[in-house]
Design an enzyme around this catalytic site. Structure first.
Site, PDB file in Angstrom:
ATOM      1  N   LYS A   1       5.618  -1.372  -6.060  1.00 51.58           N
ATOM      2  CA  LYS A   1       6.525  -0.584  -5.209  1.00 51.58           C
ATOM      3  C   LYS A   1       6.746   0.741  -5.914  1.00 51.58           C
ATOM      4  O   LYS A   1       7.178   0.773  -7.072  1.00 51.58           O
ATOM      5  CB  LYS A   1       7.851  -1.324  -5.040  1.00 51.58           C
ATOM      6  CG  LYS A   1       8.925  -0.553  -4.319  1.00 51.58           C
ATOM      7  CD  LYS A   1       8.541  -0.177  -2.915  1.00 51.58           C
ATOM      8  CE  LYS A   1       8.698  -1.340  -1.953  1.00 51.58           C
ATOM      9  NZ  LYS A   1       8.273  -1.006  -0.583  1.00 51.58           N
TER      10      LYS A   1
ATOM     11  N   HIS B   1       4.416  -8.306   5.270  1.00 53.03           N
ATOM     12  CA  HIS B   1       5.474  -7.571   4.589  1.00 53.03           C
ATOM     13  C   HIS B   1       6.616  -8.535   4.251  1.00 53.03           C
ATOM     14  O   HIS B   1       6.722  -9.607   4.844  1.00 53.03           O
ATOM     15  CB  HIS B   1       5.955  -6.480   5.549  1.00 53.03           C
ATOM     16  CG  HIS B   1       7.291  -5.902   5.254  1.00 53.03           C
ATOM     17  ND1 HIS B   1       8.442  -6.291   5.903  1.00 53.03           N
ATOM     18  CD2 HIS B   1       7.655  -4.941   4.377  1.00 53.03           C
ATOM     19  CE1 HIS B   1       9.468  -5.577   5.431  1.00 53.03           C
ATOM     20  NE2 HIS B   1       9.022  -4.760   4.517  1.00 53.03           N
TER      21      HIS B   1
HETATM   22 MG    MG Z   1       5.784  -1.430   2.500  1.00 53.05          MG
END
Ligand code: MG
Length: 436
Positions: free
Chosen positions: A206, A334
């Site tokens: 991330k 996701h």
């Molecule tokens: Mg994403």
């Protein structure tokens, strides 16, 4: 009314510990919210599910719950029609006037009001499938057409992070075991720890939180430390088109796919024109209308990261998989912060989809709580085995539910606010996107 008619819907908001994970919108708060659903039939069967727990979602669920009164657990189509009629989609205004809302949408499309009906339908559908499975003595994966795979692979989901929350002193729990994650060697250590415990084969970073050169350095360190492991980076659209292209050039030969580098489908299309790595998204193809727009533009997005919680349930995600196949697009999943019921629902779904091209995302390693009987779910070689028991194959542990609901009552958080939390660390933080 048959004896298996639905007579009650219980929604219990819960909160569980969440580490200080950095992202484009700011930083995670010390508590993450979810809602636990229990749909009870007149015969006493209880179907369960887990979904978003923000106040807005609780309001939607309360509004939609009467739709289920008296329905058979098999009546999914009637449930959908009724919920759609009860949860009207607000008229979309041009642009988002609320900065806060804008931040939240970009990170978690599931929080967008336009998804309200789909979110409620999904929340009820999974619990009704759990009831169906109990009635038919079959696992949900069999109701979905049977298992295309016995186990579902997930990826190591790495975050840049601080060692502790800014207000950790006021909480009743210790810092998480992962420690600080800012420098490349710290991110390699984070990956090693997670992979040692779970056995993941793919790695997702991330990004969009630190200056891009620092994030590139971390990804290159991971590529060196884990040769051959599929790697992804996801800055949540916090990079301009120019920065996106600059970054992907530095990561040449390293990425499996490139997740949401630049804002909007148009920004993604501009990146795609000059980038060989396939683009993936959970931000710009989040419903069928956006899917059609992506096709109209010649599919700049090559991989849809689906999420049954906001796409409208398990069956509609199966339909999405067919569409992806039709347009030669990939499909994966996701994730938001979640516990075991969501993870198991994802596992049944992913197992039922032959066209699942990549290891799915999960935040599960960042949580240390559980709501299901038997406690934390066990991964083998980075994969989760599909339960063979009836329905979802997991049940709620009543003591855990009571404890996590008590957390909710005490934590004071009623809507996720990564931006507001980040301002406690840096009062000048604006959350403006793209930042770099
Ligand atoms: Mg994403």
């Amino acid at each position: 009314m048959t004896s298996h008619a639905i007579r009650q819907v219980r929604v219990t908001p819960i909160a569980f510990r969440d580490p200080p994970l950095l992202n484009a919108a700011g930083i995670h708060e010390p508590w993450a919210l979810r809602a636990i659903l229990e749909i009870e039939t007149a015969s006493g069967l209880v179907g369960i599910n887990e979904t978003y727990g923000d106040q807005s979602m609780l309001d939607v669920l309360a509004k939609a719950a009467p739709a289920l009164q008296g329905l058979s657990p098999w009546d999914l189509n009637t449930m959908e029609t009724r919920v759609q009629a009860m949860v009207k989609v607000p008229v979309q205004t041009a642009g988002h006037t609320s900065e806060f809302l804008g931040e939240q949408i970009s990170l978690a499309p599931g929080t967008h009001v336009s998804k309200n009906a789909a979110k409620a339908i999904s929340a009820f559908e999974v619990a009704m499938l759990d009831l169906q499975g109990q009635l038919a003595n079959a696992p949900v994966v069999d109701l979905l057409g049977g298992a295309a795979r016995e186990a579902v692979p997930f990826s190591a989901y790495l975050f840049f992070k601080y060692a502790e929350h800014i207000d950790q002193a006021g909480t009743d729990y210790p810092a998480d075991p992962f420690g600080e994650g800012l420098a490349p060697e710290q991110m390699v250590a984070q990956a090693r720890r997670m992979i040692a415990q779970y056995g993941f084969k793919s790695i997702k970073l991330k990004a969009g939180a630190l200056p891009p050169e620092q994030e590139v350095a971390a990804l290159l360190a991971l590529a060196k430390a884990f040769p051959g492991a599929p790697l992804r980076i996801d800055p949540n659209a916090n990079w301009s088109v120019a920065t996106s292209l600059n970054v992907v050039e530095q990561l040449r030969g390293v990425l499996e796919y490139y997740e949401d580098p630049a804002p909007g489908l148009q920004g993604m299309a501009e990146v795609a024109q000059q980038c060989e790595v396939p683009l993936a998204t959970n931000m710009v193809v989040t419903d069928y209308k956006e899917f059609a727009e992506n096709v109209r533009l010649g599919c700049p997005v090559r991989i849809v990261l689906s999420d049954h919680h906001y796409w409208g349930g398990l069956r509609t995600t199966q339909q999405l998989s067919r569409l992806c196949q039709t347009f030669d697009m990939g499909l994966s999943m996701h994730s938001n912060s979640h516990l075991g019921i969501s993870l198991i629902a994802m596992t049944h779904l992913a197992a039922s989809v032959p066209h699942l091209s990549y290891a799915c995302d999960t935040h599960y390693p960042w949580q240390d709580e559980e709501i299901v009987q038997g406690g934390r779910l066990t991964f083998e070689n980075g994969s989760l085995r599909v339960p063979r028991g009836p329905g979802l194959g997991v049940r709620i542990d009543p003591e855990s539910l009571a404890r996590l609901h008590d957390n909710y009552l005490r934590c004071g958080i009623r809507a996720r606010d990564d931006l507001g939390q980040m301002r406690k660390y840096d009062p000048t933080f604006t959350g403006k996107q793209p930042r770099y």
